[in-house]
Write a protein that holds these residues in place. Structure first.
Motif, PDB file in Angstrom:
ATOM      1  N   HIS A 180     -10.634 -27.101  65.394  1.00 42.40           N
ATOM      2  CA  HIS A 180     -10.580 -26.162  64.258  1.00 42.40           C
ATOM      3  C   HIS A 180     -11.779 -26.284  63.320  1.00 42.40           C
ATOM      4  O   HIS A 180     -11.730 -25.785  62.192  1.00 42.40           O
ATOM      5  N   CYS A 221      -7.077 -17.754  65.829  1.00 46.15           N
ATOM      6  CA  CYS A 221      -6.413 -18.782  65.009  1.00 46.15           C
ATOM      7  C   CYS A 221      -5.765 -18.144  63.779  1.00 46.15           C
ATOM      8  O   CYS A 221      -6.434 -17.442  63.026  1.00 46.15           O
ATOM      9  N   HIS A 263      -7.680 -19.743  60.464  1.00 41.64           N
ATOM     10  CA  HIS A 263      -9.120 -19.664  60.163  1.00 41.64           C
ATOM     11  C   HIS A 263      -9.743 -18.413  60.793  1.00 41.64           C
ATOM     12  O   HIS A 263      -9.434 -18.067  61.920  1.00 41.64           O
ATOM     13  N   CYS A 314     -12.897 -20.391  63.360  1.00 41.94           N
ATOM     14  CA  CYS A 314     -12.897 -21.752  63.897  1.00 41.94           C
ATOM     15  C   CYS A 314     -13.182 -21.702  65.399  1.00 41.94           C
ATOM     16  O   CYS A 314     -13.056 -20.668  66.047  1.00 41.94           O
TER      17      CYS A 314
HETATM   18 ZN    ZN Z   1      -8.338 -22.738  63.425  1.00 43.56          ZN
END
Ligand code: ZN
Ligand code: ADP
Length: 290
Positions: free
Chosen positions: A154, A169, A172, A175
């Protein structure tokens, strides 16, 4: 010494029996269902095997702090049925043997430093690029854990200027896992990663993201070896692309003999898929010899 190994994954559980020298004598795969169903099958398997201890490499997040009340529990997991599940406690109570646990990727790096391509090297980073992305870190003779455990899938990376995909994700925007996992590839290109092998632009972009992450691991951890595993790495042209992008992104800043032979520095897993199981055997061997 007969030891057990359990590689606990979101889709399958690999149970194996081996010894303290890395000889695997038996192995079965059990599909991951509800915790009760799955753990009963695992316990049934190990109950008759006369093992003296069990090493577990598990999907995370896991509480690995021996002083914590919830040591050995799966923590807040997207695999909801496993949320807060006391995987170590259940195994210890059913099998009456010591159980050692670490993450699946830490187990893999331990397998490689004990029996594989990174034997006797330190530090070493293992990266899996599959359904998720995770990293295991071996440093100063131990697997790295701390507040939690490494979550190197991440880390935030720079989105390619031509990549309009929003990312996979939920936490995020940009990431590594969100942009480069197998499911991210599939969603971005509307086709399974396995079916995209011939598409050059898919792998150029994938290599760009993996290389960015590797550059950060290199700069922070100074590893002596970087090992790549996971389903996405089956695409054979990916690894050479990653190596050349790592060199380019480093911009000549580091001048080491390892980087001069990058084909021996960034390498595929070397234990034919058994790195996790072998790492689990080593995890419990180390615990029993403490
Ligand atoms: Zn992430
Ligand atoms: P997991 O991460 O679930 O343990 P894998 O490491 O096998 O399992 O990763 C599965 C992911 O890898 C899937 O997203 C799949 O699309 C991708 N994958 C598996 N095999 C290949 C392949 N030959 N080429 C490209 N992608 C692959």
């Amino acid at each position: 010494m007969i030891l057990g190994a359990l590689e606990a994954g979101g889709t399958k559980m690999v149970c194996a029996v081996g010894d303290n020298q890395g000889n695997i004598t038996d192995k079965v795969v059990i599909p991951t269902k509800t915790p009760e169903e799955t753990m009963n099958s695992i316990i049934d398997y190990f109950q008759t095997k006369k093992i003296e201890g069990l090493g577990v490499g598990s999907f995370g997040p896991i509480d690995l702090n021996p002083k914590s009340e919830t040591y050995g529990h799966i923590l807040k997991s997207p695999k909801l049925a496993w949320n807060q599940y006391d995987i170590v406690g259940v195994l210890e109570r059913a099998l009456h043997i010591p159980v050692a646990i670490d993450t699946d990727v830490n187990s893999s790096v331990l397998g490689e430093v004990t029996y594989g391509c990174a034997k006797d090297l330190d530090p070493v980073v293992y990266i899996t690029v599959g359904t998720g992305i995770g990293i295991g870190i071996y440093v100063n003779g131990h697997l790295l854990n701390g507040m939690l455990h490494p979550e190197g899938g991440h880390i935030l990376i720079t989105r390619h200027k031509d990549d309009v995909y929003h990312g996979k994700c939920p936490f995020h925007d940009n990431c590594f896992e969100g942009l480069a996992s197998g499911p991210a590839i599939e969603e971005r290109w509307n086709q399974k990663a396995e079916e995209l092998a011939q598409k050059e632009e898919v792998w150029q972009l994938e290599a760009y993201y993996i290389a960015q992450a590797i550059v950060q691991y290199i700069l922070i951890l100074s590893p002596r070896k970087i090992i790549l595993g996971g389903g996405v790495m089956h695409v054979s042209k990916l690894l050479p692309m990653i190596r050349s992008k790592v060199i380019k992104l480093l911009g000549g800043y580091l001048d080491t003999k390892e980087l001069a032979r990058i084909d021996k520095y960034i390498i595929p897993e070397s234990l034919a898929g058994d790195q996790g199981i072998l790492g689990c055997l080593e995890l419990i061997r180390r615990k029993l010899s403490e």
